[in-house]
Design an enzyme around this catalytic site. Structure first.
Site, mmCIF file in Angstrom:
data_model
loop_
_atom_site.group_PDB
_atom_site.id
_atom_site.type_symbol
_atom_site.label_atom_id
_atom_site.label_comp_id
_atom_site.label_asym_id
_atom_site.label_seq_id
_atom_site.Cartn_x
_atom_site.Cartn_y
_atom_site.Cartn_z
ATOM 1 N N HIS A 1 6.317 4.745 -1.188
ATOM 2 C CA HIS A 1 6.325 4.312 -2.560
ATOM 3 C C HIS A 1 5.780 5.735 -3.534
ATOM 4 C CE1 HIS A 1 3.783 2.195 -6.168
ATOM 5 N NE2 HIS A 1 4.767 2.864 -6.613
ATOM 6 N N MET B 1 5.195 7.463 -6.599
ATOM 7 C CA MET B 1 4.315 7.390 -7.785
ATOM 8 C C MET B 1 4.728 8.983 -8.588
ATOM 9 S SD MET B 1 1.542 4.650 -7.100
ATOM 10 C CE MET B 1 1.634 5.230 -5.537
ATOM 11 N N HIS C 1 2.724 1.035 4.087
ATOM 12 C CA HIS C 1 2.910 1.202 2.644
ATOM 13 C C HIS C 1 2.221 2.563 2.452
ATOM 14 C CE1 HIS C 1 4.099 0.538 -1.447
ATOM 15 N NE2 HIS C 1 2.898 0.820 -1.571
ATOM 16 N N MET D 1 4.549 -3.785 -9.647
ATOM 17 C CA MET D 1 3.251 -3.305 -9.631
ATOM 18 C C MET D 1 2.447 -4.443 -10.337
ATOM 19 S SD MET D 1 2.991 -0.752 -8.027
ATOM 20 C CE MET D 1 1.270 -0.147 -8.267
ATOM 21 N N ASP E 1 2.353 -5.175 -5.343
ATOM 22 C CA ASP E 1 1.285 -4.185 -4.883
ATOM 23 C C ASP E 1 0.243 -4.001 -6.029
ATOM 24 O OD1 ASP E 1 0.239 -1.713 -4.228
ATOM 25 O OD2 ASP E 1 1.677 -0.518 -4.452
ATOM 26 N N MET F 1 1.458 9.990 -4.498
ATOM 27 C CA MET F 1 0.939 10.482 -6.178
ATOM 28 C C MET F 1 1.039 11.889 -6.361
ATOM 29 S SD MET F 1 -2.059 7.467 -6.700
ATOM 30 C CE MET F 1 -1.971 5.820 -6.009
ATOM 31 N N SER G 1 -1.524 -0.894 2.710
ATOM 32 C CA SER G 1 -1.480 0.456 2.009
ATOM 33 C C SER G 1 -2.491 1.397 2.707
ATOM 34 C CB SER G 1 -1.827 0.192 0.598
ATOM 35 O OG SER G 1 -2.121 1.495 0.002
ATOM 36 N N ASP H 1 1.532 5.223 -0.346
ATOM 37 C CA ASP H 1 1.320 5.888 -1.643
ATOM 38 C C ASP H 1 1.526 7.312 -1.943
ATOM 39 O OD1 ASP H 1 1.394 3.157 -2.849
ATOM 40 O OD2 ASP H 1 -0.712 2.867 -1.858
HETATM 41 O O1 LIG Z 1 0.181 1.773 -5.249
HETATM 42 C C1 LIG Z 1 -1.042 1.468 -5.071
HETATM 43 C C2 LIG Z 1 -1.920 1.948 -6.278
HETATM 44 O O2 LIG Z 1 -1.137 2.600 -7.204
HETATM 45 C C3 LIG Z 1 -1.786 0.843 -3.945
HETATM 46 O O3 LIG Z 1 -0.868 0.524 -3.242
HETATM 47 C C4 LIG Z 1 -2.624 -0.599 -4.526
HETATM 48 O O4 LIG Z 1 -3.301 -0.207 -5.367
HETATM 49 C C5 LIG Z 1 -3.098 -1.167 -3.347
HETATM 50 O O5 LIG Z 1 -4.825 -1.089 -3.245
HETATM 51 P P1 LIG Z 1 -5.193 -2.348 -3.472
HETATM 52 O O6 LIG Z 1 -4.682 -3.516 -2.421
HETATM 53 O O7 LIG Z 1 -6.731 -1.839 -3.222
HETATM 54 O O8 LIG Z 1 -5.191 -2.687 -4.916
#
Ligand SMILES: O=C(CO)[C@H](O)[C@H](O)COP(=O)(O)O
Length: 218
Positions: free
Chosen positions: A65, A67, A32, A136, A174, A36, A7, A34
């Protein structure tokens, strides 16, 4: 086969191209991304222009992804920017079935995401329509949080539901995924592991990716 999806949320954004190359050369399978919006989750990250900027930098599939609230507004822009997979939260979609098919109409794979508290039953009637289910294992919004172990039985439930419907799909997890938690997910049926801090907090990205794979192979 386990796929590793670093990510970029945990990458150094000032050196994003290099950070992406380091995981591609280190053996990552997907990247990946993210997204947001400060509404669906309490954080703001990146939008379609950044996806378009990283598209020529890597051959890895871009696993985007969303969000975000009201994702239909932005799905075409992310598809045009170069996403290979677009996943939306069941919690953010009033007409989830329509949104999934809208993603597919853009010529990309469609995924559905569940927050830790959302029952798997929510997606029973769309599981035949998706390419991927993302569970999640933290509350979305930030990297570096602790893995929520009560999600592990949900992985088994998704695998069972997909089996009942004879549906081949990717099951992705994730949040808080590291060499300790990855095997729990893999054993339960997850085949795509997103990892931010467990990879980007390590100087040797190839070793971090290998450690995740090896932990699941034991
Ligand atoms: O979607 C996410 C947070 O919303 C991230 O992809 C996820 O938290 C990855 O980070 P880590 O591996 O440090 O937990």
């Amino acid at each position: 086969m386990i796929r590793i999806a670093p990510s970029i949320l945990s990458a150094d954004f000032a050196r994003l191209a290099e950070e992406i190359r380091s995981v591609e050369e280190g053996g990552a399978d997907w990247l990946h991304v993210d997204v947001m919006d400060g509404r669906f989750v309490p954080n703001i990250t990146i939008g379609p222009p950044v996806v378009a900027a990283i598209r020529p930098v890597t051959k890895l599939p871009l696993d985007v992804h969303l969000m975000i609230a009201d994702p239909d507004r932005y799905i075409p822009a992310f598809a045009k920017a170069g996403a290979d997979i677009i996943s939306v939260h069941a919690e953010a979609c009033v007409h989830l079935h329509r949104t999934i098919h809208f993603i597919k109409e853009q010529g990309v794979k469609a995924g559905v995401v569940l927050n830790p508290h959302t029952p798997v039953e929510t997606i029973r009637h769309v599981i035949a329509d998706v390419d991927l289910v993302l569970l999640m294992t933290v509350n979305p919004g930030f990297g570096g949080q602790a893995f929520i172990p009560s999600v592990v039985p949900k992985i088994r439930e998704v695998a069972r539901l997909a089996g009942e419907q004879n549906k081949a799909l990717d099951i992705e997890v994730d949040g808080g995924v590291n060499a300790k938690t990855a095997p729990l997910c893999a054993e339960a049926g997850a085949n795509v592991l997103v990892a931010g801090s467990a990879i980007y907090n390590e100087a040797d990205r190839a070793a971090a990716i290998r450690a995740l794979r090896e932990a699941c192979a034991k």
